[in-house]
Design an enzyme around this catalytic site. Structure first.
Site, short mmCIF file in Angstrom:
data_model
loop_
_atom_site.label_atom_id
_atom_site.label_comp_id
_atom_site.label_asym_id
_atom_site.label_seq_id
_atom_site.Cartn_x
_atom_site.Cartn_y
_atom_site.Cartn_z
CB VAL A 104 -0.91 0.02 1.24
CG1 VAL A 104 -1.83 1.25 1.21
CG2 VAL A 104 -1.72 -1.26 1.34
CB VAL A 106 0.06 7.28 -1.35
CG1 VAL A 106 -0.40 8.59 -2.00
CG2 VAL A 106 -1.15 6.38 -1.07
NE ARG A 112 -0.35 11.66 6.12
CZ ARG A 112 0.47 10.66 5.71
NH1 ARG A 112 0.23 10.02 4.57
NH2 ARG A 112 1.48 10.30 6.47
CG LEU A 115 -4.91 8.97 -3.71
CD1 LEU A 115 -3.60 9.22 -4.43
CD2 LEU A 115 -5.94 8.38 -4.68
NE ARG A 117 -10.48 8.33 4.26
CZ ARG A 117 -10.01 8.50 5.47
NH1 ARG A 117 -10.25 7.62 6.40
NH2 ARG A 117 -9.29 9.56 5.76
CE1 TYR A 146 -3.40 -0.15 5.67
CE2 TYR A 146 -1.35 -0.40 6.89
CZ TYR A 146 -2.01 -0.17 5.71
OH TYR A 146 -1.31 0.06 4.57
CG PHE A 437 1.52 -10.91 2.85
CD1 PHE A 437 0.48 -10.00 2.90
CD2 PHE A 437 1.55 -11.93 3.81
CE1 PHE A 437 -0.50 -10.10 3.87
CE2 PHE A 437 0.57 -12.05 4.78
CZ PHE A 437 -0.46 -11.13 4.81
C1 LIG Z 1 0.98 5.29 4.53
C2 LIG Z 1 0.51 5.87 3.21
C3 LIG Z 1 0.12 4.73 2.27
C4 LIG Z 1 -0.70 6.77 3.49
O1 LIG Z 1 -1.29 7.20 2.25
P1 LIG Z 1 -2.27 8.50 2.15
O2 LIG Z 1 -2.95 8.45 0.85
O3 LIG Z 1 -1.52 9.71 2.51
O4 LIG Z 1 -3.31 8.17 3.32
P2 LIG Z 1 -4.81 8.80 3.42
O5 LIG Z 1 -4.79 10.22 2.98
O6 LIG Z 1 -5.76 7.90 2.74
O7 LIG Z 1 -5.02 8.73 4.99
C5 LIG Z 1 -6.10 8.06 5.60
C6 LIG Z 1 -5.96 8.25 7.09
O8 LIG Z 1 -4.74 7.60 7.52
C7 LIG Z 1 -3.94 8.52 8.25
N1 LIG Z 1 -2.54 8.19 8.00
C8 LIG Z 1 -1.90 8.21 6.81
N2 LIG Z 1 -0.62 7.83 6.98
C9 LIG Z 1 -0.46 7.56 8.30
C10 LIG Z 1 0.65 7.14 9.10
N3 LIG Z 1 1.86 6.91 8.54
N4 LIG Z 1 0.44 6.97 10.42
C11 LIG Z 1 -0.75 7.19 10.98
N5 LIG Z 1 -1.84 7.60 10.27
C12 LIG Z 1 -1.68 7.78 8.95
C13 LIG Z 1 -4.32 9.89 7.70
O9 LIG Z 1 -3.99 10.90 8.62
C14 LIG Z 1 -5.82 9.70 7.52
O10 LIG Z 1 -6.41 9.81 8.82
P3 LIG Z 1 -7.99 10.12 9.10
O11 LIG Z 1 -8.68 8.79 9.03
O12 LIG Z 1 -7.99 10.69 10.47
O13 LIG Z 1 -8.44 11.06 8.02
C15 LIG Z 1 1.60 6.75 2.54
O14 LIG Z 1 2.00 7.75 3.46
C16 LIG Z 1 2.83 5.97 2.11
O15 LIG Z 1 2.91 5.54 0.97
N6 LIG Z 1 3.80 5.76 3.05
C17 LIG Z 1 5.01 5.00 2.77
C18 LIG Z 1 4.74 3.53 2.54
C19 LIG Z 1 4.00 2.88 3.71
O16 LIG Z 1 4.37 3.01 4.86
N7 LIG Z 1 2.92 2.17 3.38
C20 LIG Z 1 2.15 1.40 4.34
C21 LIG Z 1 2.53 -0.01 4.07
S1 LIG Z 1 1.75 -1.07 5.18
#
Ligand SMILES: CC(C)(COP(=O)(O)OP(=O)(O)OC[C@H]1O[C@@H](n2cnc3c(N)ncnc32)[C@H](O)[C@@H]1OP(=O)(O)O)[C@@H](O)C(=O)NCCC(=O)NCCS
Length: 437
Positions: A104, A106, A112, A115, A117, A146, A437
């Protein structure tokens, strides 16, 4: 006697934005990718800009299921990714198809705005609409991400570091034969893939949380890229119990990192995996790992109830540190709960809240025999109230409903229901997931 009623929102700890069940992102298209290549750039960027070496990329590409995965794009550019894997995992009482979510990511310039979500919501909705896996699971880079999507911490591991000074084992014969010495052979893992696969396959059904590994997943488990060794030597394999042409009954995958203290060798022994299907093989593998020449500290991530903590004379010296591993969540409550076995008979009504999957919201009657359960919608009053996140946490039998209730995450409406449900959902041995995974 029934406790005073409390509302579901009271136990819904997940911070809910206005409406998580609908898309809040505009201007993006979502579709299945054609191949891993469309994921690669965003994934590399999201995880720090590391380029995957060709051998690793090939295996990741072979495991990849493009038709089941999802990307978001805008103006022809991939902006976000989600990989979906078809897993067959051990659960209490048997095995269950599990939708494994990975990668997952972005693009940093698109974060933020919802995407991630949307990718999660679309994936869970698709699984439900098509009647596919009733449970989804993932590993997370950061535990805080999550829970809001209903994923609960379902398996844990302990990192142990056994110092050179604590090699004494508390076994007595016949579990620890000393004469002849332990029958363990050290081999190149590439030469014993079939034996490793057979032993692993045998081990799966004894512990929940373990995915089946076909040839590609096993190749990934045995992958030993010099670029990823972090200073360690090459991966080695110990096989135990392979005397007199008998098949081996245990293996350990490990590597050594050179380390010296005051001119004395104190190499770190990193155990990547250890599975044994009888106590003799298990003890012999540990005996051999602890006795490696030049060896200092032996480091391993083990199940929380692993026998090594009962095997060491001085378990305190291993200083076990617990950490979360797999997170799971029901995609469809009724099918998820009917797809696992139970440790006790119960007849319970669960009031379930779900921030993303509205079809799960409501009251469900769970009736379990000793090994199986059935679950259906009901209008009867609730015995317990909780969210899918708590149901996910207890799905593999490793998290206690009583513990979650003490944290205010489960509410008991009928005295005795919590204790009965805790017993039914619990599984011994504790779940453990050896595959990321
Ligand atoms: C983590 C990641 C996928 C988040 O993507 P994003 O599109 O910015 O997330 P969203 O905008 O959909 O956020 C949804 C919610 O998650 C929260 N959130 C996003 N990243 C977060 C993090 N690292 N820690 C805690 N909360 C987080 C947002 O604040 C938002 O909160 P809300 O429910 O209060 O509105 C992105 O920052 C990324 O690619 N990070 C690096 C790779 C990674 O760690 N991926 C996860 C693999 S398991």
């Amino acid at each position: 006697m029934r406790h005073a009623p409390r509302t579901l929102s009271h136990v819904c700890e997940v911070p809910l934005p206005v409406d998580q069940t609908r898309s809040r992102v505009d201007g993006y298209d979502f579709r299945a990718p054609d191949s891993w290549d469309q994921f690669a750039d965003v994934v590399a960027l999201a995880y720090g800009g590391y380029e995957a070496v060709p051998e690793y990329r090939k295996i990741i590409g072979d495991i990849f299921e493009p038709k089941r995965s999802l990307l978001a794009h805008r103006a022809g550019e991939t902006c976000a990714t989600l990989a979906l894997y078809s897993l067959d995992m051990s659960v209490p009482g048997g095995r269950q198809p599990i939708a494994g979510i990975g990668y997952v990511t972005v693009d940093p310039t698109h974060r933020r705005r919802g995407l991630m979500r949307d990718l999660i919501r679309r994936t869970l909705t698709g699984l439900h609409d098509r009647g596919e896996e009733a449970v989804a699971a993932l590993h997370t880079t950061e535990p805080a991400i999550y829970g809001r999507f209903g994923f609960g911490s379902a398996t844990r591991a302990v990192r142990i570091r056994i110092p050179r000074s604590s090699r004494e084992l508390s076994t007595r014969p016949p579990a620890a034969p000393t004469d002849p010495p332990p029958s363990v052979r050290v081999l190149d893992p590439a030469r014993c893939g079939a034996e490793i696969t057979r032993i692993y396959e045998h081990a799966i059904d004894r512990r929940p949380g373990m995915p089946r590994r076909d040839g590609t997943w096993m190749r990934r488990a045995l992958l030993d890229l010099p670029e990823r060794r972090g200073g360690a030597g090459r991966l080695l394999c110990m096989l135990a119990g392979a005397d007199d042409g008998e098949p081996a009954t245990g293996y350990a995958l490990y590597s050594l990192t050179a380390h010296w203290e005051n001119s004395y060798p104190r190499y770190e022994v990193h155990v990547r995996e250890l599975f044994a299907n009888d106590p003799t093989a298990y003890v012999n593998l540990w005996r051999a790992l602890l006795d490696i020449d030049l060896g200092g500290t032996v480091i391993a991530d083990r199940p929380v109830d692993d026998a090594i903590l009962a095997l060491l004379d001085d378990p305190r010296s291993a200083a076990p540190v617990a950490r979360d591993q797999l997170y799971t969540r029901p995609v469809d409550v009724a099918r998820a709960l009917a797809g696992r076995g139970y440790g006790a008979e119960v007849d319970l009504v669960l009031a379930v809240a779900d921030p993303i999957c509205p079809w799960n919201v409501g009251r469900w009657r769970l009736r379990t025999g000793t090994y199986e359960g059935e679950c259906a919608r009901t209008s009867a009053p609730a015995d317990l109230a909780l969210t899918v996140r708590e149901l996910g946490a207890v799905h593999l039998g490793g998290t206690s409903l009583t513990q979650l209730a003490a944290a205010g995450r489960v509410v008991e409406h009928r005295a005795g229901a919590l204790r009965a449900a805790t017993r039914a959902f619990h599984h011994d041995p504790a779940p453990f997931c050896p595959t990321v995974f």
